[in-house]
Design a protein around this motif. Structure first.
Motif, PDB file in Angstrom:
ATOM      1  N   MET A   1     101.565  76.829  76.749  1.00 57.75           N
ATOM      2  CA  MET A   1     102.183  77.909  76.056  1.00 57.75           C
ATOM      3  C   MET A   1     102.183  77.626  74.560  1.00 57.75           C
ATOM      4  O   MET A   1     101.809  78.488  73.787  1.00 57.75           O
ATOM      5  CB  MET A   1     103.595  78.103  76.601  1.00 57.75           C
ATOM      6  N   LYS A   2     102.617  76.426  74.176  1.00 58.66           N
ATOM      7  CA  LYS A   2     102.675  76.101  72.747  1.00 58.66           C
ATOM      8  C   LYS A   2     101.296  76.181  72.108  1.00 58.66           C
ATOM      9  O   LYS A   2     101.146  76.694  71.005  1.00 58.66           O
ATOM     10  CB  LYS A   2     103.271  74.706  72.566  1.00 58.66           C
ATOM     11  N   GLU A   3     100.287  75.690  72.825  1.00 64.06           N
ATOM     12  CA  GLU A   3      98.921  75.708  72.296  1.00 64.06           C
ATOM     13  C   GLU A   3      98.415  77.143  72.142  1.00 64.06           C
ATOM     14  O   GLU A   3      97.813  77.487  71.130  1.00 64.06           O
ATOM     15  CB  GLU A   3      97.992  74.922  73.224  1.00 64.06           C
ATOM     16  N   ALA A   4      98.686  77.980  73.143  1.00 62.39           N
ATOM     17  CA  ALA A   4      98.247  79.380  73.073  1.00 62.39           C
ATOM     18  C   ALA A   4      98.911  80.104  71.902  1.00 62.39           C
ATOM     19  O   ALA A   4      98.262  80.849  71.176  1.00 62.39           O
ATOM     20  CB  ALA A   4      98.558  80.092  74.385  1.00 62.39           C
ATOM     21  N   LEU A   5     100.196  79.873  71.711  1.00 63.07           N
ATOM     22  CA  LEU A   5     100.899  80.499  70.585  1.00 63.07           C
ATOM     23  C   LEU A   5     100.325  80.027  69.256  1.00 63.07           C
ATOM     24  O   LEU A   5     100.128  80.821  68.340  1.00 63.07           O
ATOM     25  CB  LEU A   5     102.396  80.184  70.651  1.00 63.07           C
ATOM     26  N   SER A   6     100.032  78.744  69.173  1.00 60.05           N
ATOM     27  CA  SER A   6      99.472  78.181  67.957  1.00 60.05           C
ATOM     28  C   SER A   6      98.103  78.797  67.650  1.00 60.05           C
ATOM     29  O   SER A   6      97.804  79.129  66.506  1.00 60.05           O
ATOM     30  CB  SER A   6      99.354  76.662  68.092  1.00 60.05           C
ATOM     31  N   GLU A   7      97.286  78.952  68.681  1.00 62.13           N
ATOM     32  CA  GLU A   7      95.962  79.547  68.496  1.00 62.13           C
ATOM     33  C   GLU A   7      96.063  80.990  67.995  1.00 62.13           C
ATOM     34  O   GLU A   7      95.173  81.472  67.302  1.00 62.13           O
ATOM     35  CB  GLU A   7      95.169  79.496  69.795  1.00 62.13           C
ATOM     36  N   LEU A   8      97.152  81.661  68.353  1.00 62.49           N
ATOM     37  CA  LEU A   8      97.359  83.037  67.901  1.00 62.49           C
ATOM     38  C   LEU A   8      98.041  83.099  66.542  1.00 62.49           C
ATOM     39  O   LEU A   8      98.295  84.170  66.009  1.00 62.49           O
ATOM     40  CB  LEU A   8      98.209  83.800  68.930  1.00 62.49           C
ATOM     41  N   GLY A   9      98.360  81.921  65.991  1.00 57.66           N
ATOM     42  CA  GLY A   9      99.014  81.866  64.698  1.00 57.66           C
ATOM     43  C   GLY A   9     100.494  82.207  64.759  1.00 57.66           C
ATOM     44  O   GLY A   9     101.086  82.602  63.764  1.00 57.66           O
ATOM     45  N   LEU A  10     101.081  82.063  65.949  1.00 64.60           N
ATOM     46  CA  LEU A  10     102.498  82.383  66.131  1.00 64.60           C
ATOM     47  C   LEU A  10     103.326  81.107  66.178  1.00 64.60           C
ATOM     48  O   LEU A  10     102.900  80.103  66.729  1.00 64.60           O
ATOM     49  CB  LEU A  10     102.706  83.172  67.431  1.00 64.60           C
ATOM     50  N   SER A  11     104.501  81.163  65.629  1.00 64.10           N
ATOM     51  CA  SER A  11     105.409  80.023  65.638  1.00 64.10           C
ATOM     52  C   SER A  11     106.718  80.447  66.290  1.00 64.10           C
ATOM     53  O   SER A  11     107.523  81.146  65.674  1.00 64.10           O
ATOM     54  CB  SER A  11     105.656  79.535  64.211  1.00 64.10           C
ATOM     55  N   LEU A  12     106.884  80.088  67.553  1.00 63.45           N
ATOM     56  CA  LEU A  12     108.086  80.424  68.299  1.00 63.45           C
ATOM     57  C   LEU A  12     108.663  79.157  68.914  1.00 63.45           C
ATOM     58  O   LEU A  12     107.936  78.222  69.226  1.00 63.45           O
ATOM     59  CB  LEU A  12     107.765  81.417  69.427  1.00 63.45           C
ATOM     60  N   GLU A  13     109.960  79.150  69.131  1.00 63.16           N
ATOM     61  CA  GLU A  13     110.584  78.019  69.799  1.00 63.16           C
ATOM     62  C   GLU A  13     110.322  78.145  71.303  1.00 63.16           C
ATOM     63  O   GLU A  13     110.601  79.172  71.909  1.00 63.16           O
ATOM     64  CB  GLU A  13     112.090  78.021  69.555  1.00 63.16           C
ATOM     65  N   VAL A  14     109.762  77.096  71.886  1.00 59.61           N
ATOM     66  CA  VAL A  14     109.461  77.066  73.315  1.00 59.61           C
ATOM     67  C   VAL A  14     110.247  75.923  73.931  1.00 59.61           C
ATOM     68  O   VAL A  14     110.187  74.795  73.460  1.00 59.61           O
ATOM     69  CB  VAL A  14     107.942  76.867  73.567  1.00 59.61           C
ATOM     70  N   GLU A  15     110.998  76.236  74.985  1.00 60.43           N
ATOM     71  CA  GLU A  15     111.761  75.211  75.685  1.00 60.43           C
ATOM     72  C   GLU A  15     111.156  75.009  77.065  1.00 60.43           C
ATOM     73  O   GLU A  15     111.006  75.963  77.824  1.00 60.43           O
ATOM     74  CB  GLU A  15     113.218  75.646  75.842  1.00 60.43           C
ATOM     75  N   GLU A  16     110.779  73.780  77.353  1.00 61.96           N
ATOM     76  CA  GLU A  16     110.269  73.451  78.680  1.00 61.96           C
ATOM     77  C   GLU A  16     111.390  72.766  79.436  1.00 61.96           C
ATOM     78  O   GLU A  16     112.078  71.906  78.900  1.00 61.96           O
ATOM     79  CB  GLU A  16     109.066  72.509  78.573  1.00 61.96           C
ATOM     80  N   ARG A  17     111.580  73.166  80.688  1.00 60.78           N
ATOM     81  CA  ARG A  17     112.672  72.607  81.478  1.00 60.78           C
ATOM     82  C   ARG A  17     112.178  72.325  82.884  1.00 60.78           C
ATOM     83  O   ARG A  17     111.583  73.188  83.518  1.00 60.78           O
ATOM     84  CB  ARG A  17     113.824  73.605  81.514  1.00 60.78           C
ATOM     85  N   LEU A  18     112.453  71.122  83.378  1.00 60.18           N
ATOM     86  CA  LEU A  18     112.115  70.759  84.743  1.00 60.18           C
ATOM     87  C   LEU A  18     113.283  71.166  85.636  1.00 60.18           C
ATOM     88  O   LEU A  18     114.422  70.751  85.411  1.00 60.18           O
ATOM     89  CB  LEU A  18     111.868  69.254  84.854  1.00 60.18           C
ATOM     90  N   VAL A  19     113.000  71.988  86.627  1.00 63.89           N
ATOM     91  CA  VAL A  19     114.003  72.418  87.597  1.00 63.89           C
ATOM     92  C   VAL A  19     113.606  71.823  88.930  1.00 63.89           C
ATOM     93  O   VAL A  19     112.549  72.121  89.461  1.00 63.89           O
ATOM     94  CB  VAL A  19     114.066  73.970  87.673  1.00 63.89           C
ATOM     95  N   SER A  20     114.456  70.943  89.484  1.00 62.50           N
ATOM     96  CA  SER A  20     114.052  70.222  90.676  1.00 62.50           C
ATOM     97  C   SER A  20     114.849  70.487  91.942  1.00 62.50           C
ATOM     98  O   SER A  20     114.452  70.036  92.993  1.00 62.50           O
ATOM     99  CB  SER A  20     114.025  68.723  90.417  1.00 62.50           C
ATOM    100  N   THR A  21     115.934  71.231  91.850  1.00 67.51           N
ATOM    101  CA  THR A  21     116.711  71.509  93.059  1.00 67.51           C
ATOM    102  C   THR A  21     116.996  73.006  93.163  1.00 67.51           C
ATOM    103  O   THR A  21     117.092  73.700  92.141  1.00 67.51           O
ATOM    104  CB  THR A  21     118.063  70.762  93.051  1.00 67.51           C
ATOM    105  N   PRO A  22     117.162  73.498  94.389  1.00 67.49           N
ATOM    106  CA  PRO A  22     117.513  74.910  94.559  1.00 67.49           C
ATOM    107  C   PRO A  22     118.825  75.271  93.860  1.00 67.49           C
ATOM    108  O   PRO A  22     118.959  76.363  93.315  1.00 67.49           O
ATOM    109  CB  PRO A  22     117.643  75.075  96.081  1.00 67.49           C
TER     110      PRO A  22
END
Length: 56
Positions: free
Chosen positions: A1-22
């Motif tokens: 996601m970050k790479e795609a946004l960068s390629e489009l010249g966009l600068s947005l805050e992206v939060e990645e989160r690992l969700v491991s339980t129901p």
């Protein structure tokens, strides 16, 4: 996601989160994997109507 946004010249805050339980998925309203949200709303139409968490 970050790479795609960068390629489009966009600068947005992206939060990645690992969700491991129901329980964690339910508390975060995480109903698909991957899940993309903007301002707390799921980008997938109808995803917020789902009641069961989706872990990949």
């Amino acid at each position: 996601m970050k790479e795609a946004l960068s390629e489009l010249g966009l600068s947005l805050e992206v939060e990645e989160r690992l969700v491991s339980t129901p329980e964690e998925a339910r508390s975060l309203r995480f109903y698909g994997s991957p899940s993309l949200k903007l301002d707390g709303k799921d980008l997938e139409p109808g995803a917020d109507e789902t009641k069961e968490p989706g872990l990949g």
